[in-house]
Design an enzyme around this catalytic site. Structure first.
Site, short mmCIF file in Angstrom:
data_model
loop_
_atom_site.label_atom_id
_atom_site.label_comp_id
_atom_site.label_asym_id
_atom_site.label_seq_id
_atom_site.Cartn_x
_atom_site.Cartn_y
_atom_site.Cartn_z
CB CYS A 131 45.91 -96.68 -29.96
SG CYS A 131 44.35 -96.22 -28.48
CG HIS A 268 43.31 -98.73 -32.84
ND1 HIS A 268 43.59 -99.20 -31.81
CD2 HIS A 268 42.81 -97.47 -32.61
CE1 HIS A 268 42.53 -98.93 -30.84
NE2 HIS A 268 42.21 -97.70 -31.42
CG ASN A 299 39.75 -98.29 -28.26
OD1 ASN A 299 41.24 -99.60 -27.98
ND2 ASN A 299 39.95 -97.47 -28.91
#
Length: 343
Positions: A131, A268, A299
């Protein structure tokens, strides 16, 4: 006996130098073609739409059909970023893709994407920083351009996380989506990318990890299931909120920027509660736009920051030219942050 160095004729190496400053020239995006609402996923994890919304802020996530791979998403996002940059393809001589969902260990996804984008013979390589990978890629692109090694670099975060998810895993399965975000980094007459603040905490290496290794799967395919992603959600949440707030503050300090100088905060897209808590910890004024792309995208690991940037600029184009704090954090545990001028 070797002659003394001062008595030898030593050739002088040439070391390239580049422009003093860089910036993000353009951003592109590709989102999975399928809208997957919470209700489609709750059965295998014995959950509910309400539970997912309360815990994560996710209403739906975008995922890709079986025939669409991560590299396809990377190429689509790259095409848009290149077109918006106004550059000739011959002037883009570096391609960096951050991904944890390449279906081949080797060769790199970047080499194939560069070919399909018509960027050959650009240097091309993948990085694996989960990420935080997009921020890592921009940090490397900034250094490559300023050192004179590259003229312009295409940085892509590309993930098809639906390929590595167990639909019965209550820790992470409902979080993940598919997509790609791309930016072109090139020379600038002023500073458009601040210092990259990055690091890792390997002591918590297995907090977000695969359920097994490919070696373990190969040795016992009937006993060990195909490796998929899982996480220790509570540990990740605490680490992300408290430790990443420190990293974000350090990034502001290192860049000489106050929270009130920001036009946007683009973290993020891990969890809506994490995003909101980070904004609270940083005491961001109401004038700062906060990216909350996770609500409809999910996500997407390395793709999430450029996807969120793309969505925020589409909604609020007046933010272009303003400063944005970007911060990525995830498996490893690795993290990275930088302040950029929005394209």
């Amino acid at each position: 006996m070797q002659p003394d160095r001062k008595d030898r004729i030593v050739a002088t190496l040439v070391q390239p130098t580049g422009p003093a400053h860089t910036r993000v020239l353009a951003v592109g995006a590709a989102r999975g073609d399928l809208n997957v609402p919470n209700d489609d996923l709750v059965g295998p994890i014995d959950s509910s739409d309400e539970w997912i919304r309360q815990r994560t802020g996710i209403v739906q996530r975008r995922r890709s059909s079986k025939h669409i791979g991560a590299v396809d998403l990377a190429v689509e996002a790259g095409e848009e970023a290149i077109a918006k940059s106004g550059l000739d393809r011959a002037d883009i001589d570096g391609v960096i893709i951050s991904t944890v969902s390449n279906v081949a260990v080797t060769p790199s996804m970047a080499a194939l994407a560069a070919h399909r984008l018509g960027l050959t013979p650009a240097a091309a390589f993948d990085i694996s920083a989960a990420c935080a990978g997009y921020v890592y890629g921009v940090g490397q692109a900034d250094a490559l351009v300023r050192s004179g090694v590259c003229k312009n670099v295409l940085v892509i975060g590309a993930e098809k996380l639906s390929d590595v998810v167990d639909p019965t895993d209550r820790s992470i399965s409902f979080l993940l989506g598919d997509g790609a975000g791309a930016v072109v980094v090139g020379p600038s007459d002023h500073t458009g990318i601040g210092p990259t603040v990055w690091g890792s905490d390997g002591e918590k290496w297995d907090t977000i990890s695969m359920t097994s290794t490919f070696e373990e799967y190969r040795e016992a395919p009937g006993v060990v299931a195909w490796p998929t992603l899982r996480q220790d959600g509570q540990t990740v949440f605490r680490w992300a909120v408290w430790e990443m707030a420190k990293v974000a503050r350090k990034t502001l300090e290192t860049s000489g920027i106050e929270p009130g100088d920001l036009a946007a905060f683009i973290p993020h897209q891990a969890n809506m509660r994490i995003i909101d808590e980070l904004a609270k910890q940083l005491k961001l004024p109401e004038t700062v736009a906060i990216a909350r792309d996770i609500e409809m995208q999910g996500n997407t690991s390395a793709a999430s920051i450029p996807l969120a940037m793309h969505a925020l600029l589409a909604e609020r184009p007046e933010l272009s030219g303003g400063l944005a704090l970007t911060i990525g954090f995830g498996a490893g545990l690795v993290y990275g942050a930088q302040i950029i001028e929005l394209p």
